[in-house]
Scaffold this active site. Structure first.
Site, short mmCIF file in Angstrom:
data_model
loop_
_atom_site.label_atom_id
_atom_site.label_comp_id
_atom_site.label_asym_id
_atom_site.label_seq_id
_atom_site.Cartn_x
_atom_site.Cartn_y
_atom_site.Cartn_z
N HIS A 195 0.86 -1.18 0.00
CA HIS A 195 0.00 0.00 0.00
C HIS A 195 0.89 1.23 0.00
CE1 HIS A 195 -3.60 2.43 0.76
NE2 HIS A 195 -2.80 3.17 1.52
N CYS A 196 0.75 2.06 -1.02
CA CYS A 196 1.59 3.25 -1.18
C CYS A 196 0.78 4.48 -0.79
CB CYS A 196 2.09 3.36 -2.61
SG CYS A 196 3.15 4.79 -2.89
N PRO A 197 1.12 5.16 0.30
CA PRO A 197 0.35 6.35 0.68
C PRO A 197 0.54 7.51 -0.28
CG PRO A 197 2.27 6.08 2.11
CD PRO A 197 2.20 4.86 1.25
#
Length: 344
Positions: free
Chosen positions: A178-180
């Protein structure tokens, strides 16, 4: 009497604690022991009785954080594009019309590719797990839910290649991480767009740093040294240190005379170098996992379980990842074949 006692030793009763229902096909299973994890012999579904729905009280805060990261990153990219065009184009057009037109074309291509791949990776679907029928014995065939688990958050089956993301709130197929910064997961549907965004961003920041240094060297004020440097004084450590110090102080003094365009070029140069280094490390890590035929989460899972999973490491994995047909990948020479030829 002795015969009756021997028979009583082989009498066993099945309690209700050892009976459970498979969530996949609905059949009742009799377990040899009260095992927390078991697999259905008919449909192949895996049940973990200790796995329950986890409370995610920070869900909306994570979603807000991700949206803020997306708009900050989008604003930074627009700042770099707009600032670079404002600071570089007038100088290039003054030098040569061809240089100005060429830079405008390259800047337009890099800007459009970076913004488009960022939008596809950020706002597109990360990957939806396959929809499969479950819950009823007549519907579910033998082995139709092989190694499937039940997601208590989504309340539906989860395939072995899926992972539930607590930041997004649903399961992602072939989830990498998961890439913010894109506010989204990197999964089967947008992994290629994410890699293309990294490649385009690295190339863009490299071009920004190079053009900022080139144009900045043309408009930089002349250096004024406090003490004249004598090139005939020889080369030793003291002379080298004094030359370095005088050059650095002269550079700082001349920087005070820079115009607004010069200050923007200095910022773009250091921003391009720093961002390029960070993105290059991330890109190299991603390509190494693709080369191994894995994702980041599968790599962590293999280390955690210490399984000896046989995965072919080859450049063909990278070509197939970007959609190249297998017939093209077969034209590439492999190291193993060349070694075998030499041995013969």
């Amino acid at each position: 009497m002795a015969d009756s006692e021997d028979k009583e030793q082989f009498v066993a009763t099945v309690s209700e604690d050892h009976e459970t229902t498979c969530w996949g096909c609905g059949l009742r299973l009799i377990l040899p022991s009260n095992a927390p994890v078991f697999k259905c012999g008919w449909c192949g579904a895996v049940t973990n009785q200790n796995d329950k729905k986890r409370e995610n009280k920070w869900f909306w805060w994570k979603r807000l954080r991700d949206r803020c990261f997306v708009f900050v990153l989008l604003g930074f990219m627009l700042l770099v594009i707009g600032g670079g065009l404002w600071a570089v184009l007038p100088i290039l057009f003054d030098n040569s019309l061809f240089a100005g037109v060429l830079h405008s074309f390259i800047a337009a291509v890099l800007s459009l590719s970076t913004l488009s791949t960022f939008a596809l990776a950020s706002f597109g679907c990360a990957g939806t797990p396959p929809i499969i029928q479950w819950g009823s014995y007549p519907v579910v065939g033998k082995g139709h839910l092989e190694n499937y688990t039940f997601c208590h958050d989504c309340l539906k089956p989860k395939s072995p290649r899926s992972h539930h993301c607590r930041s997004c709130g649903f399961c992602i197929l072939d989830m990498d991480h998961h890439c913010p910064f894109i506010g989204n997961c990197v999964g089967a549907a947008n992994h290629r767009h994410f890699i293309l965004f990294l490649i385009s961003a690295v190339a863009s920041m490299l071009y920004v740093a190079f053009m900022s240094a080139y144009v900045g060297s043309q408009i930089w004020p002349p250096l004024t040294y406090r003490q004249p440097l004598d090139p005939l004084s020889g080369i030793n450590s003291d002379v080298a240190w004094r030359t370095l110090t005088e050059s650095f102080l002269a550079l700082l003094n001349s920087a005070l005379l820079l115009s607004a365009r010069g200050l923007v070029l200095v910022y773009l140069f250091f921003a391009g170098i720093s961002v390029q280094i960070g993105l290059s490390v991330l890109l190299w890590q991603q390509l190494s996992y693709i080369y191994e035929g894995k994702t980041y989460l599968s790599h962590l899972s293999a280390q955690r379980t210490a399984t000896d999973e046989v995965v072919e490491k080859d450049c063909k994995n990278i070509l197939l990842f970007f959609g190249c047909p297998y017939s093209v990948s077969r034209l590439l020479p492999t190291v193993r074949d060349s070694q075998k030829r030499h041995r013969k």
